[in-house]
Scaffold this motif. Structure first.
Motif, PDB file in Angstrom:
ATOM      1  N   SER A 168      21.133  39.229  42.816  1.00 45.98           N
ATOM      2  CA  SER A 168      21.138  38.852  44.102  1.00 45.98           C
ATOM      3  C   SER A 168      22.472  38.755  44.880  1.00 45.98           C
ATOM      4  O   SER A 168      22.560  38.059  45.933  1.00 45.98           O
ATOM      5  CB  SER A 168      20.128  37.984  44.458  1.00 45.98           C
ATOM      6  N   ARG A 169      23.481  39.096  44.198  1.00 49.60           N
ATOM      7  CA  ARG A 169      24.819  38.703  44.744  1.00 49.60           C
ATOM      8  C   ARG A 169      25.263  39.449  45.992  1.00 49.60           C
ATOM      9  O   ARG A 169      24.814  40.599  46.063  1.00 49.60           O
ATOM     10  CB  ARG A 169      26.028  39.243  43.723  1.00 49.60           C
ATOM     11  N   GLU A 170      25.713  38.858  46.880  1.00 49.77           N
ATOM     12  CA  GLU A 170      25.991  39.446  48.118  1.00 49.77           C
ATOM     13  C   GLU A 170      27.676  39.532  48.236  1.00 49.77           C
ATOM     14  O   GLU A 170      28.043  38.259  48.362  1.00 49.77           O
ATOM     15  CB  GLU A 170      25.483  38.839  49.306  1.00 49.77           C
ATOM     16  N   LEU A 171      28.261  40.499  48.071  1.00 49.98           N
ATOM     17  CA  LEU A 171      29.800  40.625  47.966  1.00 49.98           C
ATOM     18  C   LEU A 171      30.389  40.216  49.328  1.00 49.98           C
ATOM     19  O   LEU A 171      29.636  41.022  50.322  1.00 49.98           O
ATOM     20  CB  LEU A 171      30.341  41.557  47.426  1.00 49.98           C
ATOM     21  N   PRO A 172      31.650  39.836  49.417  1.00 48.84           N
ATOM     22  CA  PRO A 172      32.253  39.463  50.839  1.00 48.84           C
ATOM     23  C   PRO A 172      32.457  41.237  51.321  1.00 48.84           C
ATOM     24  O   PRO A 172      32.638  42.002  50.487  1.00 48.84           O
ATOM     25  CB  PRO A 172      33.293  38.922  50.588  1.00 48.84           C
ATOM     26  N   LYS A 173      32.517  41.062  52.592  1.00 49.73           N
ATOM     27  CA  LYS A 173      33.153  42.571  53.239  1.00 49.73           C
ATOM     28  C   LYS A 173      34.287  42.974  52.467  1.00 49.73           C
ATOM     29  O   LYS A 173      35.404  42.394  52.479  1.00 49.73           O
ATOM     30  CB  LYS A 173      33.320  42.387  54.590  1.00 49.73           C
ATOM     31  N   GLY A 174      34.393  44.310  52.159  1.00 41.47           N
ATOM     32  CA  GLY A 174      35.541  44.860  51.468  1.00 41.47           C
ATOM     33  C   GLY A 174      35.343  45.260  50.020  1.00 41.47           C
ATOM     34  O   GLY A 174      36.199  45.776  49.397  1.00 41.47           O
ATOM     35  N   LEU A 175      34.569  44.308  49.484  1.00 43.54           N
ATOM     36  CA  LEU A 175      34.254  44.453  47.818  1.00 43.54           C
ATOM     37  C   LEU A 175      33.081  44.957  47.658  1.00 43.54           C
ATOM     38  O   LEU A 175      32.093  45.270  48.283  1.00 43.54           O
ATOM     39  CB  LEU A 175      34.305  42.935  47.415  1.00 43.54           C
ATOM     40  N   ALA A 176      33.191  45.855  46.684  1.00 40.81           N
ATOM     41  CA  ALA A 176      32.147  46.877  46.335  1.00 40.81           C
ATOM     42  C   ALA A 176      31.669  46.489  44.991  1.00 40.81           C
ATOM     43  O   ALA A 176      32.259  46.168  43.868  1.00 40.81           O
ATOM     44  CB  ALA A 176      32.689  48.306  46.002  1.00 40.81           C
ATOM     45  N   SER A 177      30.309  46.371  44.884  1.00 44.53           N
ATOM     46  CA  SER A 177      29.635  46.053  43.588  1.00 44.53           C
ATOM     47  C   SER A 177      29.824  46.863  42.416  1.00 44.53           C
ATOM     48  O   SER A 177      29.779  46.347  41.220  1.00 44.53           O
ATOM     49  CB  SER A 177      27.924  46.252  43.851  1.00 44.53           C
ATOM     50  N   HIS A 178      30.214  48.111  42.320  1.00 40.93           N
ATOM     51  CA  HIS A 178      30.537  48.830  41.241  1.00 40.93           C
ATOM     52  C   HIS A 178      32.052  48.227  40.669  1.00 40.93           C
ATOM     53  O   HIS A 178      32.090  48.356  39.459  1.00 40.93           O
ATOM     54  CB  HIS A 178      30.287  50.384  41.587  1.00 40.93           C
ATOM     55  N   THR A 179      32.791  48.054  41.549  1.00 47.13           N
ATOM     56  CA  THR A 179      34.122  47.519  41.329  1.00 47.13           C
ATOM     57  C   THR A 179      34.004  46.164  40.682  1.00 47.13           C
ATOM     58  O   THR A 179      34.748  45.820  39.535  1.00 47.13           O
ATOM     59  CB  THR A 179      35.330  47.772  42.093  1.00 47.13           C
ATOM     60  N   ALA A 180      33.073  45.377  41.443  1.00 46.55           N
ATOM     61  CA  ALA A 180      32.988  43.984  40.818  1.00 46.55           C
ATOM     62  C   ALA A 180      32.256  44.073  39.539  1.00 46.55           C
ATOM     63  O   ALA A 180      32.790  43.168  38.613  1.00 46.55           O
ATOM     64  CB  ALA A 180      31.978  43.239  41.899  1.00 46.55           C
ATOM     65  N   ASP A 181      31.348  44.695  39.094  1.00 43.74           N
ATOM     66  CA  ASP A 181      30.882  45.119  37.923  1.00 43.74           C
ATOM     67  C   ASP A 181      32.004  45.394  36.932  1.00 43.74           C
ATOM     68  O   ASP A 181      31.891  44.805  35.620  1.00 43.74           O
ATOM     69  CB  ASP A 181      29.664  45.918  37.774  1.00 43.74           C
ATOM     70  N   LEU A 182      32.838  46.225  37.414  1.00 42.14           N
ATOM     71  CA  LEU A 182      33.748  46.623  36.557  1.00 42.14           C
ATOM     72  C   LEU A 182      34.880  45.267  35.974  1.00 42.14           C
ATOM     73  O   LEU A 182      35.342  45.348  35.055  1.00 42.14           O
ATOM     74  CB  LEU A 182      34.780  47.844  36.960  1.00 42.14           C
ATOM     75  N   VAL A 183      35.210  44.843  37.027  1.00 40.28           N
ATOM     76  CA  VAL A 183      36.165  43.617  36.645  1.00 40.28           C
ATOM     77  C   VAL A 183      35.409  42.415  36.072  1.00 40.28           C
ATOM     78  O   VAL A 183      36.223  41.965  35.251  1.00 40.28           O
ATOM     79  CB  VAL A 183      36.563  43.057  38.246  1.00 40.28           C
ATOM     80  N   SER A 191      43.917  45.126  44.436  1.00 41.27           N
ATOM     81  CA  SER A 191      42.385  45.056  44.390  1.00 41.27           C
ATOM     82  C   SER A 191      41.790  44.091  43.335  1.00 41.27           C
ATOM     83  O   SER A 191      40.849  43.576  43.346  1.00 41.27           O
ATOM     84  CB  SER A 191      41.778  46.632  44.139  1.00 41.27           C
ATOM     85  N   ALA A 192      42.528  44.405  42.067  1.00 36.83           N
ATOM     86  CA  ALA A 192      42.092  43.501  40.846  1.00 36.83           C
ATOM     87  C   ALA A 192      42.207  42.188  41.233  1.00 36.83           C
ATOM     88  O   ALA A 192      41.326  41.235  40.900  1.00 36.83           O
ATOM     89  CB  ALA A 192      43.285  43.743  39.846  1.00 36.83           C
ATOM     90  N   ARG A 193      43.389  41.615  41.983  1.00 36.59           N
ATOM     91  CA  ARG A 193      43.533  40.170  42.306  1.00 36.59           C
ATOM     92  C   ARG A 193      42.224  39.625  43.283  1.00 36.59           C
ATOM     93  O   ARG A 193      41.897  38.649  43.077  1.00 36.59           O
ATOM     94  CB  ARG A 193      44.953  39.983  42.769  1.00 36.59           C
ATOM     95  N   ARG A 194      42.024  40.536  44.325  1.00 32.27           N
ATOM     96  CA  ARG A 194      40.886  40.215  45.105  1.00 32.27           C
ATOM     97  C   ARG A 194      39.810  39.955  44.480  1.00 32.27           C
ATOM     98  O   ARG A 194      39.076  38.873  44.759  1.00 32.27           O
ATOM     99  CB  ARG A 194      40.606  41.409  46.087  1.00 32.27           C
ATOM    100  N   TYR A 195      39.266  40.627  43.505  1.00 28.82           N
ATOM    101  CA  TYR A 195      38.014  40.427  42.957  1.00 28.82           C
ATOM    102  C   TYR A 195      38.228  39.202  42.096  1.00 28.82           C
ATOM    103  O   TYR A 195      37.164  38.589  41.835  1.00 28.82           O
ATOM    104  CB  TYR A 195      37.551  41.767  41.965  1.00 28.82           C
ATOM    105  N   LEU A 196      39.333  39.060  41.132  1.00 26.17           N
ATOM    106  CA  LEU A 196      39.592  37.960  40.282  1.00 26.17           C
ATOM    107  C   LEU A 196      39.440  36.497  41.217  1.00 26.17           C
ATOM    108  O   LEU A 196      38.958  35.505  40.874  1.00 26.17           O
ATOM    109  CB  LEU A 196      40.808  37.935  39.396  1.00 26.17           C
ATOM    110  N   GLU A 197      40.028  36.692  42.332  1.00 25.11           N
ATOM    111  CA  GLU A 197      40.088  35.336  43.214  1.00 25.11           C
ATOM    112  C   GLU A 197      38.525  35.067  43.768  1.00 25.11           C
ATOM    113  O   GLU A 197      38.085  34.064  43.847  1.00 25.11           O
ATOM    114  CB  GLU A 197      40.765  35.830  44.327  1.00 25.11           C
ATOM    115  N   TYR A 198      37.990  36.208  43.983  1.00 23.50           N
ATOM    116  CA  TYR A 198      36.432  35.969  44.364  1.00 23.50           C
ATOM    117  C   TYR A 198      35.718  35.455  43.338  1.00 23.50           C
ATOM    118  O   TYR A 198      34.833  34.433  43.464  1.00 23.50           O
ATOM    119  CB  TYR A 198      36.043  37.377  44.838  1.00 23.50           C
TER     120      TYR A 198
END
Length: 225
Positions: A147-162, A188-195
């Motif tokens: 049930s994750r709600e990602l912040p605007k600008g982040l995509a679920s498939h990329t989040a799963d990859l990271v 992009s990688a740093r944005r997801y890691l920071e999240y």
């Protein structure tokens, strides 16, 4: 100012932890204890904001100390700093109400990052009158996986990859290394890691060496369940 009680049976280790704590802006050591009984007396007398607590103490274990603090209605936060690695002890610390659990040995930078995280949680709670679910998720550091709600600008498939890259490198990696592993841009990688760090799925450590600013590295969070 966050007042800290340092509890460790080893006098030299306690002294080292005091030095680490005192080096962080906004933190001060209000007391030191070398046994469970001393810790309980000091906590009642000093009412610290945070207790750095070892598991292995000469008279009682640190888990019992934390339970006694909770039973006495003392509302300070607790951060375990210990060599105990068994999952049963970690689970007991979590159930007793520990804010986090750091395994020895660790770097000064790692403890500093953890203390800053504690300070940010305290500030966030102090600034809230009424919490949104997003605020609660950030405070507790976890959210149900489906049930994750990602912040605007982040995509679920990329989040799963990271996330998969992070889990494959539990010892930690940099944004550059993550970008190379996932064929992503470094930004992009740093944005997801920071999240992930903000939501408790990763931690942040600093690697010093050479010239310039220290490198930020992102190990997977130790407790993810």
């Amino acid at each position: 100012m966050t007042n800290v009680l340092v509890v460790d049976d080893d006098f030299m280790v306690a002294k080292l932890h005091c030095r680490y704590v005192s080096a962080v802006e906004g933190f001060t050591v209000s007391g030191v204890a070398h046994s469970g009984a001393e810790a309980l007396r000091a906590a009642e007398r000093l009412c610290p904001d945070l207790v750095l607590l070892d598991v292995f103490l000469p008279d009682m274990d640190g888990i019992w100390v934390l339970r006694e603090l909770r039973a006495a209605g003392l509302g300070m936060d607790a951060l375990f700093i210990t060599a105990a690695r068994d999952v049963g002890t970690i689970r007991s610390a979590l159930r007793a109400g520990a804010l986090h659990y750091r395994i020895k040995p660790f770097s000064q930078a790692a403890l500093h990052e953890q203390l800053r995280h504690v300070a940010s949680l305290r500030t966030r709670l102090d600034d809230l009158d009424e919490a949104r679910q997003e605020d609660v998720d950030q405070i507790f550091g976890t959210r149900p996986r489906g049930s994750r709600e990602l912040p605007k600008g982040l995509a679920s498939h990329t989040a799963d990859l990271v996330d998969s890259i992070l889990r494959a490198h539990p010892e930690g990696l940099s944004a550059t290394e993550c970008a190379e592993a996932g064929a992503l841009s470094r930004v992009s990688a740093r944005r997801y890691l920071e999240y992930f760090a903000q939501t408790g799925r990763a931690e942040i450590t600093l690697r010093y060496g050479g010239t310039g600013r220290p490198e930020r590295r992102y190990p997977a969070a130790r407790l993810t369940s």
